[in-house]
Scaffold this motif. Structure first.
Motif, PDB file in Angstrom:
ATOM      1  N   SER A  36       0.833  -1.196   0.000  1.00 36.01           N
ATOM      2  CA  SER A  36       0.000   0.000   0.000  1.00 36.01           C
ATOM      3  C   SER A  36       0.870   1.250   0.000  1.00 36.01           C
ATOM      4  CB  SER A  36      -0.932  -0.019   1.217  1.00 36.01           C
ATOM      5  OG  SER A  36      -1.724   1.131   1.242  1.00 36.01           O
ATOM      6  N   LEU A  37       1.895   1.282   0.850  1.00 32.03           N
ATOM      7  CA  LEU A  37       2.797   2.433   0.911  1.00 32.03           C
ATOM      8  C   LEU A  37       3.494   2.623  -0.434  1.00 32.03           C
ATOM      9  CD1 LEU A  37       5.064   3.537   3.779  1.00 32.03           C
ATOM     10  CD2 LEU A  37       5.969   3.422   1.484  1.00 32.03           C
ATOM     11  N   LEU A  38       3.947   1.546  -1.021  1.00 31.56           N
ATOM     12  CA  LEU A  38       4.655   1.632  -2.300  1.00 31.56           C
ATOM     13  C   LEU A  38       3.717   2.067  -3.425  1.00 31.56           C
ATOM     14  CD1 LEU A  38       6.905  -1.501  -1.825  1.00 31.56           C
ATOM     15  CD2 LEU A  38       7.665   0.900  -1.856  1.00 31.56           C
ATOM     16  N   ARG A  39       2.440   1.646  -3.348  1.00 31.18           N
ATOM     17  CA  ARG A  39       1.444   2.115  -4.323  1.00 31.18           C
ATOM     18  C   ARG A  39       1.288   3.631  -4.228  1.00 31.18           C
ATOM     19  NH1 ARG A  39      -1.529  -2.447  -3.756  1.00 31.18           N
ATOM     20  NH2 ARG A  39      -2.598  -1.662  -1.920  1.00 31.18           N
ATOM     21  N   PHE A  40       1.210   4.143  -2.988  1.00 35.40           N
ATOM     22  CA  PHE A  40       1.098   5.597  -2.795  1.00 35.40           C
ATOM     23  C   PHE A  40       2.343   6.309  -3.320  1.00 35.40           C
ATOM     24  CE2 PHE A  40      -2.478   4.701  -0.081  1.00 35.40           C
ATOM     25  CZ  PHE A  40      -3.281   5.819  -0.231  1.00 35.40           C
ATOM     26  N   ALA A  41       3.517   5.766  -3.026  1.00 33.07           N
ATOM     27  CA  ALA A  41       4.750   6.385  -3.507  1.00 33.07           C
ATOM     28  C   ALA A  41       4.747   6.445  -5.031  1.00 33.07           C
ATOM     29  CB  ALA A  41       5.972   5.624  -2.991  1.00 33.07           C
ATOM     30  N   CYS A  42       4.304   5.365  -5.682  1.00 32.24           N
ATOM     31  CA  CYS A  42       4.238   5.353  -7.145  1.00 32.24           C
ATOM     32  C   CYS A  42       3.200   6.352  -7.651  1.00 32.24           C
ATOM     33  CB  CYS A  42       3.914   3.951  -7.662  1.00 32.24           C
ATOM     34  SG  CYS A  42       5.270   2.778  -7.434  1.00 32.24           S
ATOM     35  N   ALA A  43       2.071   6.437  -6.970  1.00 33.59           N
ATOM     36  CA  ALA A  43       1.043   7.405  -7.373  1.00 33.59           C
ATOM     37  C   ALA A  43       1.599   8.826  -7.293  1.00 33.59           C
ATOM     38  CB  ALA A  43      -0.196   7.263  -6.492  1.00 33.59           C
ATOM     39  N   PHE A  44       2.364   9.110  -6.242  1.00 38.37           N
ATOM     40  CA  PHE A  44       2.974  10.434  -6.117  1.00 38.37           C
ATOM     41  C   PHE A  44       4.049  10.644  -7.181  1.00 38.37           C
ATOM     42  CE2 PHE A  44       0.713  10.932  -2.218  1.00 38.37           C
ATOM     43  CZ  PHE A  44       0.602  12.307  -2.059  1.00 38.37           C
ATOM     44  N   ALA A  45       4.739   9.596  -7.559  1.00 38.28           N
ATOM     45  CA  ALA A  45       5.738   9.712  -8.623  1.00 38.28           C
ATOM     46  C   ALA A  45       5.072  10.158  -9.926  1.00 38.28           C
ATOM     47  CB  ALA A  45       6.471   8.391  -8.822  1.00 38.28           C
ATOM     48  N   TRP A  46       3.816   9.751 -10.125  1.00 35.57           N
ATOM     49  CA  TRP A  46       3.076  10.099 -11.334  1.00 35.57           C
ATOM     50  C   TRP A  46       2.424  11.473 -11.249  1.00 35.57           C
ATOM     51  CZ3 TRP A  46       3.254   8.056 -15.978  1.00 35.57           C
ATOM     52  CH2 TRP A  46       3.720   6.744 -16.123  1.00 35.57           C
ATOM     53  N   ALA A  47       2.529  12.168 -10.108  1.00 36.55           N
ATOM     54  CA  ALA A  47       1.823  13.441  -9.904  1.00 36.55           C
ATOM     55  C   ALA A  47       2.136  14.462 -10.988  1.00 36.55           C
ATOM     56  CB  ALA A  47       2.140  14.015  -8.530  1.00 36.55           C
ATOM     57  N   ASP A  48       3.375  14.497 -11.463  1.00 37.00           N
ATOM     58  CA  ASP A  48       3.736  15.462 -12.514  1.00 37.00           C
ATOM     59  C   ASP A  48       3.698  14.809 -13.905  1.00 37.00           C
ATOM     60  OD1 ASP A  48       5.973  13.863 -12.338  1.00 37.00           O
ATOM     61  OD2 ASP A  48       7.373  15.495 -11.916  1.00 37.00           O
ATOM     62  N   LEU A  49       3.063  13.635 -13.970  1.00 39.48           N
ATOM     63  CA  LEU A  49       2.819  12.903 -15.222  1.00 39.48           C
ATOM     64  C   LEU A  49       4.068  12.362 -15.901  1.00 39.48           C
ATOM     65  CD1 LEU A  49      -0.029  15.117 -16.728  1.00 39.48           C
ATOM     66  CD2 LEU A  49      -0.211  13.159 -15.174  1.00 39.48           C
ATOM     67  N   GLU A  50       5.183  12.326 -15.179  1.00 43.65           N
ATOM     68  CA  GLU A  50       6.381  11.699 -15.723  1.00 43.65           C
ATOM     69  C   GLU A  50       7.172  11.082 -14.576  1.00 43.65           C
ATOM     70  OE1 GLU A  50       8.560  14.787 -17.710  1.00 43.65           O
ATOM     71  OE2 GLU A  50       8.972  15.847 -15.858  1.00 43.65           O
ATOM     72  N   ILE A  51       7.866   9.993 -14.892  1.00 39.60           N
ATOM     73  CA  ILE A  51       8.679   9.309 -13.890  1.00 39.60           C
ATOM     74  C   ILE A  51      10.142   9.577 -14.213  1.00 39.60           C
ATOM     75  CG2 ILE A  51       9.291   7.097 -12.848  1.00 39.60           C
ATOM     76  CD1 ILE A  51       6.419   7.743 -12.288  1.00 39.60           C
ATOM     77  N   ALA A  52      10.793  10.336 -13.334  1.00 40.83           N
ATOM     78  CA  ALA A  52      12.225  10.605 -13.504  1.00 40.83           C
ATOM     79  C   ALA A  52      13.013   9.392 -13.026  1.00 40.83           C
ATOM     80  CB  ALA A  52      12.616  11.849 -12.704  1.00 40.83           C
ATOM     81  N   ASP A  53      14.221   9.227 -13.546  1.00 42.07           N
ATOM     82  CA  ASP A  53      15.077   8.114 -13.112  1.00 42.07           C
ATOM     83  C   ASP A  53      15.308   8.149 -11.609  1.00 42.07           C
ATOM     84  OD1 ASP A  53      15.246   7.159 -15.686  1.00 42.07           O
ATOM     85  OD2 ASP A  53      17.207   8.064 -16.082  1.00 42.07           O
ATOM     86  N   THR A  54      15.450   9.354 -11.055  1.00 48.60           N
ATOM     87  CA  THR A  54      15.677   9.476  -9.608  1.00 48.60           C
ATOM     88  C   THR A  54      14.460   9.003  -8.827  1.00 48.60           C
ATOM     89  OG1 THR A  54      15.011  11.794  -9.783  1.00 48.60           O
ATOM     90  CG2 THR A  54      17.375  11.343  -9.693  1.00 48.60           C
ATOM     91  N   GLU A  55      13.260   9.254  -9.374  1.00 48.10           N
ATOM     92  CA  GLU A  55      12.040   8.786  -8.711  1.00 48.10           C
ATOM     93  C   GLU A  55      11.960   7.262  -8.770  1.00 48.10           C
ATOM     94  OE1 GLU A  55       8.975  12.491  -9.380  1.00 48.10           O
ATOM     95  OE2 GLU A  55       9.395  11.208 -11.100  1.00 48.10           O
TER      96      GLU A  55
END
Length: 132
Positions: A36-55
């Protein structure tokens, strides 16, 4: 705070990433809570509609730090390709004793790429309100 050069907000309210450490106080999580925590972290990674390598690196290392097995890490990698379904990231489902841990992880997530966009701040702010 605003970065004078880029004009990008450098600290997301309510707390800065530097204050949101996951190191010392990371509790033992059940497999369900960890995912669940990792799902939220991934959802936040998508907040700006792109996944950076650092994310991507941040979420993968967070998964390992939380004790995720290979199967769970594979799920995380899928969520970094396609965002997790909205119904799977309901803040009201988070165990009250884990809310600060989730909030800290999400603050660190949106800061992982070195910049915090206004959309990310808005989502974080809403997330925090829903956790109250």
């Amino acid at each position: 705070e605003m970065d004078a050069v880029t004009g990008v907000q450098t600290c997301a309210l309510p707390i800065c990433a530097s204050e949101a450490s996951m190191d010392s106080e990371t509790p033992e999580l059940t497999s369900e809570d960890r995912l669940s925590l990792l799902r939220f972290a991934c959802a936040f990674a998508w907040a700006d509609l792109e996944i950076a390598d650092t994310e991507r690196s941040f979420v993968t290392s967070l998964a390992r730090k939380l004790g995720a097995d290979d199967e769970e890490v594979a799920l995380v990698e899928e969520w970094l390709k396609v965002p997790p379904p909205a119904e799977d990231v309901d803040p009201t489902d988070i165990d009250p004793s884990l809310r600060q841990v989730f909030l800290n992880a999400c603050v660190q997530m949106i800061s992982a790429d070195g910049r915090v966009d206004s959309e990310e701040v808005e989502i974080l702010s809403l997330f925090e309100q829903l956790l109250r």
